[in-house]
Design an enzyme around this catalytic site. Structure first.
Site, PDB file in Angstrom:
ATOM      1  N   ASP A  67       0.808  -1.218   0.000  1.00 37.54           N
ATOM      2  CA  ASP A  67       0.000   0.000   0.000  1.00 37.54           C
ATOM      3  C   ASP A  67       0.844   1.272   0.000  1.00 37.54           C
ATOM      4  OD1 ASP A  67       0.923  -0.540   2.588  1.00 37.54           O
ATOM      5  OD2 ASP A  67      -1.046  -1.077   3.340  1.00 37.54           O
ATOM      6  N   ASP A 136      -7.413  -2.893  14.416  1.00 36.81           N
ATOM      7  CA  ASP A 136      -8.797  -3.183  14.035  1.00 36.81           C
ATOM      8  C   ASP A 136      -8.894  -4.442  13.164  1.00 36.81           C
ATOM      9  OD1 ASP A 136      -7.781  -2.359  11.582  1.00 36.81           O
ATOM     10  OD2 ASP A 136      -9.124  -0.661  11.327  1.00 36.81           O
ATOM     11  N   HIS A 138      -7.167  -5.151  10.394  1.00 34.13           N
ATOM     12  CA  HIS A 138      -6.965  -5.004   8.948  1.00 34.13           C
ATOM     13  C   HIS A 138      -5.659  -5.642   8.483  1.00 34.13           C
ATOM     14  CE1 HIS A 138      -4.874  -0.836   9.605  1.00 34.13           C
ATOM     15  NE2 HIS A 138      -3.945  -1.765   9.471  1.00 34.13           N
ATOM     16  N   GLU A 143      -9.735  -2.035   5.620  1.00 32.05           N
ATOM     17  CA  GLU A 143     -10.373  -1.728   6.890  1.00 32.05           C
ATOM     18  C   GLU A 143     -11.634  -2.570   7.085  1.00 32.05           C
ATOM     19  OE1 GLU A 143      -8.551  -0.267   8.728  1.00 32.05           O
ATOM     20  OE2 GLU A 143      -7.885   1.742   8.149  1.00 32.05           O
TER      21      GLU A 143
HETATM   22  C1  F6R Z   1       1.466  -1.576   6.127  1.00 26.63           C
HETATM   23  C2  F6R Z   1       0.145  -2.198   6.224  1.00 26.63           C
HETATM   24  C3  F6R Z   1      -0.635  -2.208   7.495  1.00 26.63           C
HETATM   25  C4  F6R Z   1       0.205  -2.523   8.738  1.00 26.63           C
HETATM   26  C5  F6R Z   1      -0.670  -2.522   9.978  1.00 26.63           C
HETATM   27  C6  F6R Z   1       0.142  -2.699  11.237  1.00 26.63           C
HETATM   28  O1  F6R Z   1       1.986  -1.713   4.840  1.00 26.63           O
HETATM   29  O2  F6R Z   1      -0.303  -2.677   5.262  1.00 26.63           O
HETATM   30  O3  F6R Z   1      -1.663  -3.160   7.392  1.00 26.63           O
HETATM   31  O4  F6R Z   1       0.816  -3.761   8.581  1.00 26.63           O
HETATM   32  O5  F6R Z   1      -1.380  -1.324  10.065  1.00 26.63           O
HETATM   33  O6  F6R Z   1       0.956  -1.590  11.416  1.00 26.63           O
HETATM   34  P1  F6R Z   1       2.165  -1.608  12.462  1.00 26.63           P
HETATM   35  O7  F6R Z   1       3.112  -2.657  11.987  1.00 26.63           O
HETATM   36  O8  F6R Z   1       2.744  -0.253  12.399  1.00 26.63           O
HETATM   37  O9  F6R Z   1       1.565  -1.956  13.772  1.00 26.63           O
END
Ligand code: F6R
Length: 270
Positions: A67, A136, A138, A143
């Protein structure tokens, strides 16, 4: 799903990096799906170490990131392109042309998303997709409520995600509200998925992912439908799992099998 509970966050990173390094050694021209955020930082540090000290060779590897924030140029300090350059790409021998991150400044998003999917196909599909998980539930920026069949597209960040990511931007009001993200369906097409999670803040999401129902409200739970998923968590992130003992037994049996200790498993004793 293979569930591995490691003691510390560092153990999770090392284990994750070892799975990725093993693939790169076995298939030098493999396609890696990569993630950003706090979770993979230790993995990338370990891959860099393996490159420098053990000669892990990325010269034929292709990468696709999950992303990118909409509106941020590749050079913006908080863009995921910039994150990948400074935390991995600049330190290993990946060919720049083989690294792909969605373009947050694309003018025609629809076409850009379609082309991103096409590039993944043209590269032969993703061999191993590295994933973190949001509090959450995801994966990527899918989301709660995202279609489990979704493809790369624009997505509005949930308020929980904006709050979680504010730490990187110095305030919630600085966090972009939109991202380009691979869809759940895109991720499920990867040949293998490797989800890592560390810390108490992920415990509820990890439990829902592994032991809850498959639901678009926790998009990581869609991984239950994938045939080759490895989930590595530390004690904190795995703290809410109710079948911890069973997961440990499976890992024990697996290591006995891998080391050829068949008698310890009761094989050939009769
Ligand atoms: C990042 C992504 C997100 C993160 C997730 C966890 O490329 O796709 O899904 O993996 O938000 O974020 P952290 O690792 O910062 O807790």
């Amino acid at each position: 799903m293979r569930v591995i509970i490691e003691t510390t966050a560092d153990d999770v990173s090392r284990r994750g990096a070892n799975f990725m390094a093993a693939l790169v050694r076995r298939k030098p021209a493999c396609v890696l799906g990569l993630a950003t955020g706090g979770t993979p930082l230790g993995v990338y540090a370990e891959l860099i170490r393996l490159h420098r000290e053990d000669g892990l060779d990325f010269s034929q590897v292709t990468t696709f990131n999950l992303d990118e924030y909409v509106g941020l140029a590749a050079t913006h300090q908080q863009s995921y392109r910039c994150f990948m350059q400074s935390n991995l790409f600049d330190h290993v021998n990946l060919a720049p042309a083989k690294t792909h991150v969605p373009d947050g400044r694309a003018l025609d998003f629809h076409t850009h998303c379609r082309q991103y999917e096409q590039r993944i196909q043209d590269a032969g599909g993703i061999d191993l997709q590295l994933l973190g998980i949001g509090s959450d539930g995801h994966i990527a920026f899918n989301e709660p409520g995202s279609s489990l069949g979704s493809r790369t597209r624009l997505k509005t960040l949930a308020s929980e995600t904006v709050r979680d990511n504010a730490r990187f931007f110095g305030g919630e009001d600085q966090v972009p509200r939109l991202a380009i993200t691979m869809g759940v369906g895109t991720i499920l097409e990867s040949r293998q998925c490797l989800l890592l999670a560390m810390g108490k803040g992920k415990a509820a999401a990890v439990r829902s992912t592994i032991e809850g129902p498959v639901t678009a409200q926790v998009t990581a739970s869609a991984l239950q439908l994938h045939r080759d998923v490895i989930i590595v968590v530390d004690e904190d992130a795995g703290g809410w799992l109710s079948r911890r003992d069973y997961y440990a037994e499976v890992e024990h049996a697996q290591s006995l099998l891998e080391s050829g200790q068949f008698r310890a498993l009761g094989i050939g004793n009769q």
